[in-house]
Design a protein around this motif. Structure first.
Motif, PDB file in Angstrom:
ATOM      1  N   HIS A   1      -1.843  -0.334  -4.680  1.00  0.00           N
ATOM      2  CA  HIS A   1      -2.778  -0.227  -3.947  1.00  0.00           C
ATOM      3  C   HIS A   1      -3.181   1.665  -4.553  1.00  0.00           C
ATOM      4  CE1 HIS A   1      -5.033   1.781  -0.397  1.00  0.00           C
ATOM      5  NE2 HIS A   1      -6.332   1.411  -1.331  1.00  0.00           N
ATOM      6  N   GLY A   2      -3.651   1.897  -5.196  1.00  0.00           N
ATOM      7  CA  GLY A   2      -4.266   3.373  -6.051  1.00  0.00           C
ATOM      8  C   GLY A   2      -3.446   3.817  -6.841  1.00  0.00           C
ATOM      9  N   VAL A   3      -3.321   3.168  -7.214  1.00  0.00           N
ATOM     10  CA  VAL A   3      -2.368   3.151  -8.743  1.00  0.00           C
ATOM     11  C   VAL A   3      -3.073   3.784  -9.973  1.00  0.00           C
ATOM     12  CG1 VAL A   3      -0.064   2.803 -10.376  1.00  0.00           C
ATOM     13  CG2 VAL A   3      -0.126   1.653  -7.746  1.00  0.00           C
ATOM     14  N   LEU A   4      -2.482   5.023 -10.250  1.00  0.00           N
ATOM     15  CA  LEU A   4      -3.116   5.862 -11.407  1.00  0.00           C
ATOM     16  C   LEU A   4      -3.045   5.191 -12.900  1.00  0.00           C
ATOM     17  CD1 LEU A   4      -4.948   8.556 -12.015  1.00  0.00           C
ATOM     18  CD2 LEU A   4      -1.935   9.785 -12.422  1.00  0.00           C
TER      19      LEU A   4
ATOM     20  N   LEU B   1      -6.758   2.176  -9.689  1.00  0.00           N
ATOM     21  CA  LEU B   1      -6.439   0.945  -9.811  1.00  0.00           C
ATOM     22  C   LEU B   1      -5.822   0.115  -8.571  1.00  0.00           C
ATOM     23  CD1 LEU B   1      -6.262  -0.243 -13.252  1.00  0.00           C
ATOM     24  CD2 LEU B   1      -8.959   0.505 -11.732  1.00  0.00           C
ATOM     25  N   THR B   2      -6.037  -0.976  -7.788  1.00  0.00           N
ATOM     26  CA  THR B   2      -5.840  -1.777  -6.808  1.00  0.00           C
ATOM     27  C   THR B   2      -5.423  -3.313  -6.869  1.00  0.00           C
ATOM     28  OG1 THR B   2      -6.086  -0.060  -5.091  1.00  0.00           O
ATOM     29  CG2 THR B   2      -5.466  -1.902  -4.625  1.00  0.00           C
ATOM     30  N   GLY B   3      -4.300  -3.739  -6.494  1.00  0.00           N
ATOM     31  CA  GLY B   3      -4.465  -5.407  -6.889  1.00  0.00           C
ATOM     32  C   GLY B   3      -3.119  -5.704  -7.444  1.00  0.00           C
TER      33      GLY B   3
ATOM     34  N   ASP C   1       0.266  -1.593   0.003  1.00  0.00           N
ATOM     35  CA  ASP C   1      -0.213   0.112  -0.219  1.00  0.00           C
ATOM     36  C   ASP C   1       1.163   1.356   0.087  1.00  0.00           C
ATOM     37  OD1 ASP C   1       1.189   0.404   2.732  1.00  0.00           O
ATOM     38  OD2 ASP C   1      -1.031  -0.376   3.838  1.00  0.00           O
ATOM     39  N   LYS C   2       0.195   2.135   0.491  1.00  0.00           N
ATOM     40  CA  LYS C   2       1.030   3.973  -0.402  1.00  0.00           C
ATOM     41  C   LYS C   2       1.910   3.611   1.625  1.00  0.00           C
ATOM     42  CE  LYS C   2      -2.481   5.589  -2.840  1.00  0.00           C
ATOM     43  NZ  LYS C   2      -2.325   6.467  -3.807  1.00  0.00           N
ATOM     44  N   SER C   3       1.646   3.202   2.345  1.00  0.00           N
ATOM     45  CA  SER C   3       1.891   3.319   3.321  1.00  0.00           C
ATOM     46  C   SER C   3       3.915   1.936   3.364  1.00  0.00           C
ATOM     47  CB  SER C   3       1.990   3.485   4.865  1.00  0.00           C
ATOM     48  OG  SER C   3       1.339   1.618   4.717  1.00  0.00           O
TER      49      SER C   3
END
Length: 145
Positions: free
Chosen positions: A55-58, A69-71, A31-33
Motif C-alpha cells: 500500500h502506497g509503495v514509492l 502505488l498500491t496492490g 497496508d502501512k499499519s
C-alpha cells in the motif's frame, strides 16, 4: 526456479492463477499499519502464501518521476527480492537452495500478526521478514552471516 505471483486485488476468496498453483508462492499485500489490505485476495487455496508491503509503495517511473502505488503486484517484488538475497547468500558459500526450500524458509520466518496463526486464510503464513529469512537460510546451510 522460484515463482512468485500476486494473488490479486479483488478481495476474492476464490482461487486465482497463477498464484493458486502449488508450485508458485502467492503474495498478498499489507497496508502501512501491517493489516491485510481488504483488496488483497485470500483463502486456503493459496499455499504457500505470505504478505508483504503493498500500500502506497514509492516506485520509480519514467522521466525521473515517482508514484505511490498500491496492490499485490507491488508487494510481490519484495518477496522475490528476499528470495534473491537468500539464493545469493547460499551461492556465495557454494551452496544451493531448491524452490521448495526457499518457500519453506520464507514461510517459516514470516512474522505472524497478533491474533493470527500459521496458515491463516487471511494472512497465509504471515508477513515477510527479510532479516529472519536470511538468518534462517544461514542456519539451514550452517554458514555465518
Amino acid at each position: 526456479v522460484c515463482l512468485f505471483a500476486a494473488n490479486g486485488n479483488e478481495g476474492y476468496t476464490s482461487a486465482t492463477y497463477p498464484a493458486a498453483d502449488s508450485r508458485v508462492m502467492a503474495v498478498g499485500g499489507i497496508d502501512k499499519s501491517g493489516r491485510r489490505m481488504a483488496m488483497s485476495n485470500y483463502g486456503d487455496h493459496y499455499q504457500p502464501f505470505i504478505l508483504a508491503p503493498g500500500h502506497g509503495v514509492l516506485c520509480a517511473h519514467l522521466e525521473d518521476s515517482y508514484y505511490h502505488l498500491t496492490g499485490t503486484s507491488i508487494a510481490t517484488p519484495f518477496v522475490a527480492g528476499a528470495a534473491g538475497l537468500m539464493l545469493s547468500l547460499a551461492k556465495r558459500h557454494g551452496r544451493k537452495l531448491s524452490p521448495k526450500e526457499v518457500y519453506y524458509i520464507l514461510c517459516e520466518s514470516a512474522t505472524i500478526p497478533k491474533g493470527r496463526a500459521k496458515n491463516d486464510k487471511f494472512y497465509g503464513d504471515g508477513v515477510l521478514n527479510v532479516e529472519a529469512a536470511l538468518k534462517e537460510t544461514a542456519k539451514r546451510l550452517s554458514i555465518s552471516i
